[in-house]
Design a protein around this motif. Structure first.
Motif, mmCIF file in Angstrom:
data_model
loop_
_atom_site.group_PDB
_atom_site.id
_atom_site.type_symbol
_atom_site.label_atom_id
_atom_site.label_comp_id
_atom_site.label_asym_id
_atom_site.label_seq_id
_atom_site.Cartn_x
_atom_site.Cartn_y
_atom_site.Cartn_z
ATOM 1 N N HIS A 125 0.835 -1.207 0.000
ATOM 2 C CA HIS A 125 0.000 0.000 0.000
ATOM 3 C C HIS A 125 0.866 1.253 0.000
ATOM 4 O O HIS A 125 0.575 2.219 -0.709
ATOM 5 C CB HIS A 125 -0.935 0.007 1.215
ATOM 6 N N TRP A 126 1.927 1.230 0.815
ATOM 7 C CA TRP A 126 2.846 2.363 0.867
ATOM 8 C C TRP A 126 3.424 2.625 -0.525
ATOM 9 O O TRP A 126 3.456 3.759 -0.993
ATOM 10 C CB TRP A 126 3.963 2.082 1.878
ATOM 11 N N ALA A 127 3.850 1.556 -1.181
ATOM 12 C CA ALA A 127 4.436 1.683 -2.523
ATOM 13 C C ALA A 127 3.419 2.240 -3.522
ATOM 14 O O ALA A 127 3.759 3.102 -4.347
ATOM 15 C CB ALA A 127 4.959 0.322 -2.992
ATOM 16 N N ASP A 128 2.178 1.778 -3.447
ATOM 17 C CA ASP A 128 1.133 2.280 -4.352
ATOM 18 C C ASP A 128 0.915 3.785 -4.155
ATOM 19 O O ASP A 128 0.793 4.535 -5.127
ATOM 20 C CB ASP A 128 -0.191 1.550 -4.122
ATOM 21 N N ILE A 129 0.871 4.214 -2.904
ATOM 22 C CA ILE A 129 0.648 5.634 -2.605
ATOM 23 C C ILE A 129 1.820 6.471 -3.094
ATOM 24 O O ILE A 129 1.635 7.481 -3.781
ATOM 25 C CB ILE A 129 0.403 5.839 -1.095
#
Length: 191
Positions: free
Chosen positions: A40-44
């Motif tokens: 999720h961090w990477a997507d954001i």
């Protein structure tokens, strides 16, 4: 969305006394990191252009935050449907030989920006620092993040004229000249 046409110059900010922000986003909750949240961090971070791919963002996260601390120091904002919409990390860096608190990677998905998620995340991270007696808090930013800088200023952060941490070069004069095109100069100059 960040305006990356604005020149990149290093700005250092420090908060000695946090002023909680009024948070009107009742449908946003903040929670701590859970296993596999690096995706999720990477997507954001990819969505706002901080990394060229989600794979590179995820690799960065794993290389820098793969410790047990991540479970209490990494925060995620969720909307009312439990979609992860933002993130921020209450981390630490070095200033000379000492360890200092440093705010890392406050980011919100573009479609959720200006809806309170950034405030909710900043409140959560700064409460963590205050409750654990980890003040002052430093952060590194740049003029193209002027909307975030405005948020940081409202929470008690001040722009440092000469001070720095974590090997960042403080480019105060150049950065302030650029930033003054986007924010009122009297709101950004620290005494």
């Amino acid at each position: 969305m960040l305006d990356r046409s604005i020149p990149y110059k290093n700005l250092i900010m420090r908060c000695d006394s946090f002023e909680p922000l009024t948070d009107n986003a009742n449908d946003i909750t903040v929670r701590n990191y859970q296993t596999c949240d690096e995706k999720h961090w990477a997507d954001i971070e990819f969505s706002i252009g901080d990394f060229p791919s989600t794979d590179e963002a995820e690799q960065y996260f794993k290389a820098h935050y793969n410790t047990d601390d991540v479970f209490e120091r990494c925060f995620f904002a969720e909307d009312k449907n439990n979609n992860i919409i933002g993130t921020c990390i209450a981390w630490h860096d070095y200033k000379g030989d000492e360890t200092v608190s440093s705010l890392h990677w406050l980011a919100v998905l573009p479609e959720y920006q200006n809806k309170g998620a950034g405030k909710a995340l900043l409140n959560a991270v700064m409460r963590y620092y205050c409750q654990n007696h980890l003040m002052p808090v430093y952060l590194h930013t740049q003029p193209w993040s002027y909307k975030a800088i405005k948020l940081y200023l409202s929470a008690g952060f001040k722009i440092m004229k000469t001070e720095t941490f974590a090997n960042y070069k403080n480019e105060y004069d150049e950065a302030i000249n650029i930033l003054s095109n986007y924010l009122p100069i009297d709101s950004i100059i620290s005494e």
